[in-house]
Design a protein around this motif. Sequence first.
Motif, PDB file in Angstrom:
ATOM      1  N   UNK A  69      17.798   0.100  -0.754  1.00  0.00           N
ATOM      2  CA  UNK A  69      16.693   0.052   0.206  1.00  0.00           C
ATOM      3  C   UNK A  69      16.374   1.389   0.902  1.00  0.00           C
ATOM      4  N   UNK A  70      17.002   2.460   0.445  1.00  0.00           N
ATOM      5  CA  UNK A  70      16.700   3.752   1.081  1.00  0.00           C
ATOM      6  C   UNK A  70      16.155   4.743   0.046  1.00  0.00           C
ATOM      7  N   UNK A  71      15.304   5.649   0.495  1.00  0.00           N
ATOM      8  CA  UNK A  71      14.699   6.612  -0.434  1.00  0.00           C
ATOM      9  C   UNK A  71      15.748   7.479  -1.112  1.00  0.00           C
ATOM     10  N   UNK A  72      16.793   7.838  -0.348  1.00  0.00           N
ATOM     11  CA  UNK A  72      17.846   8.693  -0.930  1.00  0.00           C
ATOM     12  C   UNK A  72      18.510   8.016  -2.128  1.00  0.00           C
ATOM     13  N   UNK A  73      18.562   6.676  -2.129  1.00  0.00           N
ATOM     14  CA  UNK A  73      19.167   5.951  -3.258  1.00  0.00           C
ATOM     15  C   UNK A  73      18.414   6.220  -4.564  1.00  0.00           C
ATOM     16  N   UNK A  74      17.163   6.655  -4.441  1.00  0.00           N
ATOM     17  CA  UNK A  74      16.338   6.911  -5.631  1.00  0.00           C
ATOM     18  C   UNK A  74      16.090   8.409  -5.820  1.00  0.00           C
ATOM     19  N   UNK A  75      16.876   9.220  -5.093  1.00  0.00           N
ATOM     20  CA  UNK A  75      16.759  10.674  -5.220  1.00  0.00           C
ATOM     21  C   UNK A  75      15.476  11.230  -4.612  1.00  0.00           C
ATOM     22  N   UNK A  76      14.880  10.483  -3.682  1.00  0.00           N
ATOM     23  CA  UNK A  76      13.631  10.954  -3.064  1.00  0.00           C
ATOM     24  C   UNK A  76      13.939  11.513  -1.671  1.00  0.00           C
ATOM     25  N   UNK A  77      13.446  12.741  -1.420  1.00  0.00           N
ATOM     26  CA  UNK A  77      13.703  13.398  -0.138  1.00  0.00           C
ATOM     27  C   UNK A  77      12.485  13.360   0.779  1.00  0.00           C
ATOM     28  N   UNK A  78      12.563  14.132   1.860  1.00  0.00           N
ATOM     29  CA  UNK A  78      11.541  14.052   2.901  1.00  0.00           C
ATOM     30  C   UNK A  78      10.175  14.590   2.460  1.00  0.00           C
ATOM     31  N   UNK A  79      10.122  15.288   1.320  1.00  0.00           N
ATOM     32  CA  UNK A  79       8.819  15.811   0.869  1.00  0.00           C
ATOM     33  C   UNK A  79       7.822  14.683   0.554  1.00  0.00           C
ATOM     34  N   UNK A  80       8.337  13.479   0.315  1.00  0.00           N
ATOM     35  CA  UNK A  80       7.435  12.347   0.035  1.00  0.00           C
ATOM     36  C   UNK A  80       6.527  12.073   1.244  1.00  0.00           C
ATOM     37  N   UNK A  81       7.043  12.360   2.444  1.00  0.00           N
ATOM     38  CA  UNK A  81       6.268  12.037   3.654  1.00  0.00           C
ATOM     39  C   UNK A  81       4.953  12.825   3.656  1.00  0.00           C
ATOM     40  N   UNK A  82       5.044  14.121   3.409  1.00  0.00           N
ATOM     41  CA  UNK A  82       3.847  14.970   3.403  1.00  0.00           C
ATOM     42  C   UNK A  82       2.883  14.512   2.309  1.00  0.00           C
ATOM     43  N   UNK A  83       3.453  14.180   1.139  1.00  0.00           N
ATOM     44  CA  UNK A  83       2.588  13.790   0.017  1.00  0.00           C
ATOM     45  C   UNK A  83       1.792  12.514   0.334  1.00  0.00           C
ATOM     46  N   UNK A 124       0.839  -1.206   0.000  1.00  0.00           N
ATOM     47  CA  UNK A 124       0.000   0.000   0.000  1.00  0.00           C
ATOM     48  C   UNK A 124       0.873   1.254   0.000  1.00  0.00           C
ATOM     49  N   UNK A 125       1.920   1.245   0.816  1.00  0.00           N
ATOM     50  CA  UNK A 125       2.799   2.425   0.872  1.00  0.00           C
ATOM     51  C   UNK A 125       3.688   2.458  -0.381  1.00  0.00           C
ATOM     52  N   UNK A 126       4.174   1.282  -0.771  1.00  0.00           N
ATOM     53  CA  UNK A 126       5.066   1.199  -1.942  1.00  0.00           C
ATOM     54  C   UNK A 126       4.409   1.753  -3.202  1.00  0.00           C
ATOM     55  N   UNK A 127       3.123   1.473  -3.385  1.00  0.00           N
ATOM     56  CA  UNK A 127       2.431   1.975  -4.585  1.00  0.00           C
ATOM     57  C   UNK A 127       2.521   3.503  -4.695  1.00  0.00           C
ATOM     58  N   UNK A 128       2.559   4.175  -3.542  1.00  0.00           N
ATOM     59  CA  UNK A 128       2.653   5.642  -3.588  1.00  0.00           C
ATOM     60  C   UNK A 128       4.024   6.095  -4.083  1.00  0.00           C
ATOM     61  N   UNK A 129       5.061   5.313  -3.777  1.00  0.00           N
ATOM     62  CA  UNK A 129       6.405   5.681  -4.251  1.00  0.00           C
ATOM     63  C   UNK A 129       6.474   5.542  -5.772  1.00  0.00           C
ATOM     64  N   UNK A 130       5.766   4.544  -6.302  1.00  0.00           N
ATOM     65  CA  UNK A 130       5.700   4.421  -7.766  1.00  0.00           C
ATOM     66  C   UNK A 130       4.832   5.541  -8.340  1.00  0.00           C
ATOM     67  N   UNK A 131       3.695   5.790  -7.697  1.00  0.00           N
ATOM     68  CA  UNK A 131       2.763   6.795  -8.222  1.00  0.00           C
ATOM     69  C   UNK A 131       3.418   8.183  -8.269  1.00  0.00           C
ATOM     70  N   UNK A 132       4.132   8.551  -7.212  1.00  0.00           N
ATOM     71  CA  UNK A 132       4.717   9.898  -7.154  1.00  0.00           C
ATOM     72  C   UNK A 132       6.085   9.995  -7.818  1.00  0.00           C
ATOM     73  N   UNK A 133       6.881   8.913  -7.747  1.00  0.00           N
ATOM     74  CA  UNK A 133       8.268   9.033  -8.208  1.00  0.00           C
ATOM     75  C   UNK A 133       8.658   8.026  -9.281  1.00  0.00           C
ATOM     76  N   UNK A 134       7.727   7.180  -9.698  1.00  0.00           N
ATOM     77  CA  UNK A 134       8.033   6.236 -10.784  1.00  0.00           C
ATOM     78  C   UNK A 134       9.033   5.159 -10.389  1.00  0.00           C
TER      79      UNK A 134
END
Length: 388
Positions: free
Chosen positions: A341-355, A268-278
Motif C-alpha cells: 500500500x505504499x509507493x516505495x513498495x513499487x519503487x516509486x519516489x517523490x518525483x511522482x508528486x510533481x508529475x 482518478x489519481x490511481x490511473x496516473x500511477x499506472x500511466x507513469x509507472x505501469x
Amino acid sequence: MNNFEFYNPVKICFGKGEIAKLSKLVPKGANVMLTYGGGSIKKNGVYDQVITALKGYNIIEFNGIEANPHYETLMKGVALAKAHKIDFLLAVGGGSVLDGTKFIAAAALWEGSDPWEILSRRSEFHVEKALPIGTVLTLPATGSEMNGNSVVTRWETHDKLAFDSEHVMPVFSILDPEVVFSLPQIQVANGIVDAFAHVMEQYLTYPVNAPIQDRFAESILITLIEEGPKVLANRTDYESAANFMWAATMALNGLIGAGVPQDWATHTIGHELTAFHGIDHGQTLCIILPGIMNLKRETKKEKILQYGERVWKITEGSTNERIDATIKKTVGFFESVGIKTKLADYGVGSDIIVKVVDRFTKRGIKGIGERGDLTIADVAEILELQLK
Ligand code: NZQ
Ligand code: ZN
C-alpha cells in the motif's frame, strides 16, 4: 436519497458451462470479430470453448490487446473491423480486453475527425452509437462486463483516460466462475481489491439516507472480505470463485451508485500511477484509498464510522481512534491478500508528486471527489502521505 436514472440492459449468463450458449446469443449470420489479449484464453481452454460454440460463424480474430489497453493497438482493431465490415464484437478476456473492445466498438462508428477525442474530450463529445458487443469475462474485477465504462491508455503520451456510454454496454456477458482457476494469484488479488475500491468510491462519501444502497454496498464488501481469501487459498474452489465473480460484477453495474454521491478520486489519481509507472490498476487503488480516507477523515467522517462499525465491528474509542482503526483494518485487508500500500513498495519516489500535480494542472482539474473539494494540493498531500 438523490434523484437517479438506472438503466442496465446487459443480459448475464452465469455459471459453469454457460460459454456453450454463445451460439444462442451471438446473432446468426453476423460478421463477428473475436477480440482477446495476450493468449491466456488459449492456455486455459476458454478459446476452444468459444470456437466450438461458434462453429459455423464467420469470425475474424483480433488479439494482442494488452493490460491497460493501448489506443495505438485498438486503432488497428478499428481498421480491421472496418475492413471486414464487422457487425458484432465478441470480447473474451479481462477488463482490458472488454474496455479495449468497447473503444473499438465506438471508434468504428465515430464520425468525428479524431477518435482519441472520445476519451480526451469526453465531456463535449458523447458516443451516440457503437457496434454491438458480447463478452466472455475471464477476470472478475472491473465490472466492465455489466457497465458502459472503458479506460484506454495512449502509450505515446502515457495518458490513461476513460469514457462511458450506454451504447457500449454489452448486449450479453457470460460469467463462468471456472475461468478464475487459471488466474495468477496477483490477478485474483487485484480483482478483489479493485471490486472493493469500486464499492468504496460509491459508498464512502456522505450519508443521503439511502439504506438500500448502503447495506447492499456493505454486503459486497463483506463478501469480498470473506470469499476473497478463500479463492486465494483454494484456486479450484468453484463456490468461492462464483461468489467473488458476482461480487465484482455487482460492485460496478450502477446499482449501488444509484441515488448516492460518488467519489472516484482514488481511481482518478490511481490511473496516473499506472500511466507513469505501469503499476497494476488494483495496486494503485490500495496505495491511494488509505491516503484519501486519512486526509478526508472530517468530510467522510459519518460514512467511515458506519463502514468501520458495520464491516469491521469497530465501535470503541473516540471518533479519530475509530477512523484510525478503520483505516488500519482496510490496509490490513489489502496486505492480507498480498497487495502493498505504499509507493516505495513499487519503487516509486517523490518525483511522482510533481508529475501528477503538473498533469492535473494542465488538465485544468480544480477539485475531485464527491464534493469536488479534493484539490490538487490535496492530491500532492495524499501522494506524500503514501510515499512510505
Ligand atoms: O492478456 P491475457 O493473456 O488475457 O492475460 C491477462 C492479463 O495479463 C490475464 N488474464 C485474464 N484472465 C485470465 C488471465 N490469466 C489467466 N487466466 C485468466 N482467466 O490477466 C492480466 C490482466 O488482465 P486485465 O484485463 O488487464 O485485468 P483487469 O480485468 O484487472 O482490467 C484492468 C483494466 O480495466 C480498467 C483498468 O483501468 C485497467 O485498464 N478498469 C475498467 C473499469 C470499467 N470498465 O468499468 C473500471 C476499473 O476501475 C478499471 O479502471
Ligand atoms: Zn477499478
